[in-house]
Design a protein around this motif. Structure first.
Motif, mmCIF file in Angstrom:
data_model
loop_
_atom_site.group_PDB
_atom_site.id
_atom_site.type_symbol
_atom_site.label_atom_id
_atom_site.label_comp_id
_atom_site.label_asym_id
_atom_site.label_seq_id
_atom_site.Cartn_x
_atom_site.Cartn_y
_atom_site.Cartn_z
ATOM 1 N N MET A 296 0.533 -1.153 -0.305
ATOM 2 C CA MET A 296 -0.235 0.272 0.292
ATOM 3 C C MET A 296 0.494 1.397 -0.043
ATOM 4 O O MET A 296 0.685 2.495 -0.616
ATOM 5 C CB MET A 296 -0.726 -0.050 1.520
ATOM 6 N N ASN A 297 1.826 1.166 0.916
ATOM 7 C CA ASN A 297 2.969 2.464 0.559
ATOM 8 C C ASN A 297 3.377 2.791 -0.756
ATOM 9 O O ASN A 297 3.204 3.306 -0.952
ATOM 10 C CB ASN A 297 3.940 1.573 2.157
ATOM 11 N N ILE A 298 3.990 1.419 -1.148
ATOM 12 C CA ILE A 298 4.202 1.589 -2.626
ATOM 13 C C ILE A 298 2.920 2.076 -3.287
ATOM 14 O O ILE A 298 3.125 2.999 -4.191
ATOM 15 C CB ILE A 298 4.705 1.391 -3.158
ATOM 16 N N ILE A 299 2.448 1.740 -3.260
ATOM 17 C CA ILE A 299 1.065 3.137 -4.645
ATOM 18 C C ILE A 299 0.969 4.649 -3.680
ATOM 19 O O ILE A 299 0.247 5.061 -4.476
ATOM 20 C CB ILE A 299 -0.370 1.936 -3.777
ATOM 21 N N LEU A 300 1.171 4.523 -2.302
ATOM 22 C CA LEU A 300 0.999 5.879 -2.314
ATOM 23 C C LEU A 300 2.447 6.859 -2.453
ATOM 24 O O LEU A 300 1.674 7.774 -3.354
ATOM 25 C CB LEU A 300 0.612 5.656 -0.898
ATOM 26 N N TYR A 301 3.518 5.722 -2.970
ATOM 27 C CA TYR A 301 4.999 6.382 -2.840
ATOM 28 C C TYR A 301 4.657 6.626 -4.149
ATOM 29 O O TYR A 301 5.058 8.281 -4.549
ATOM 30 C CB TYR A 301 6.228 6.259 -2.737
ATOM 31 N N GLY A 302 3.753 6.269 -5.180
ATOM 32 C CA GLY A 302 4.406 5.746 -6.894
ATOM 33 C C GLY A 302 2.798 7.387 -7.255
ATOM 34 O O GLY A 302 2.974 7.859 -8.141
ATOM 35 N N ILE B 258 2.093 12.360 -9.100
ATOM 36 C CA ILE B 258 1.556 13.596 -8.382
ATOM 37 C C ILE B 258 2.710 14.954 -9.160
ATOM 38 O O ILE B 258 2.537 15.929 -9.683
ATOM 39 C CB ILE B 258 0.533 14.488 -7.380
ATOM 40 N N ALA B 259 3.772 13.912 -8.806
ATOM 41 C CA ALA B 259 4.296 15.745 -8.001
ATOM 42 C C ALA B 259 4.697 15.366 -9.879
ATOM 43 O O ALA B 259 5.788 16.721 -10.431
ATOM 44 C CB ALA B 259 6.426 14.562 -7.572
ATOM 45 N N ILE B 260 5.735 14.644 -10.531
ATOM 46 C CA ILE B 260 5.907 14.992 -12.323
ATOM 47 C C ILE B 260 4.457 15.521 -12.726
ATOM 48 O O ILE B 260 5.108 16.188 -13.649
ATOM 49 C CB ILE B 260 6.081 13.076 -12.240
ATOM 50 N N ALA B 261 3.591 15.016 -12.715
ATOM 51 C CA ALA B 261 2.150 16.270 -13.373
ATOM 52 C C ALA B 261 2.786 17.126 -12.760
ATOM 53 O O ALA B 261 2.491 18.356 -13.410
ATOM 54 C CB ALA B 261 1.551 15.529 -12.963
ATOM 55 N N PHE B 262 2.900 17.695 -11.477
ATOM 56 C CA PHE B 262 2.515 19.080 -11.557
ATOM 57 C C PHE B 262 4.656 19.722 -11.671
ATOM 58 O O PHE B 262 3.323 20.967 -12.015
ATOM 59 C CB PHE B 262 2.597 19.340 -9.092
ATOM 60 N N LEU B 263 4.923 19.303 -12.280
ATOM 61 C CA LEU B 263 6.497 19.562 -12.689
ATOM 62 C C LEU B 263 6.287 19.444 -14.283
ATOM 63 O O LEU B 263 6.450 21.233 -14.191
ATOM 64 C CB LEU B 263 7.400 18.653 -11.782
#
Length: 130
Positions: A1-7, A12-17
């Motif tokens: 679950m952490n992997i999905i959250l981190y992914g 989101i960070a890449i899209a924001f970038l």
């Protein structure tokens, strides 16, 4: 679950970038466009200032021309008055001659008849001399 959250956070960070990069490019383009607009506005202001000067000069020349025309029209008024007076004088003279001719019509007719008779006598006398 952490992997999905981190992914998801990474995605989101890449899209924001990517969004930030496009916004930066758009703002740079907008800045360039605004600089061109500012230059154009400055040039228009300069041209409007020059047009204002030329308009003021043209207005001064037009006023001077209007004053000159007004002065010349006033000076011509005397000429028109004189011509009018000449016309009145000629009309008075013509009326006087007409009145004199009317009153002396018989005398003038007799004078013309006598002059025709004298011319005929002179012509006959000259013809007999030859």
């Amino acid at each position: 679950m952490n992997i999905i959250l981190y992914g998801s956070i990474a995605l989101i960070a890449i899209a924001f970038l990517i969004l930030v990069i496009y916004v930066i490019q758009t703002l740079k383009t907008l800045q360039t466009t605004l600089q061109h607009v500012a230059k154009t506005v400055e040039e228009v202001e300069k041209q409007m200032h020059e047009i204002g000067k030329e308009t003021a000069q043209l207005l001064h020349k037009t006023n001077a021309l209007a004053d000159d025309v007004h002065k010349k029209a006033e000076s011509l008024q005397g000429v028109f008055d004189a011509v009018k007076q000449v016309g009145v004088t000629v009309q008075t003279f013509s009326d006087s001659i007409s009145k004199t001719l009317t009153t002396n019509e018989k005398k003038i007719t007799q004078a013309i008849q006598w002059s025709q008779t004298l011319v005929e006598i002179w012509t006959k006398w000259k013809g007999k001399r030859k």
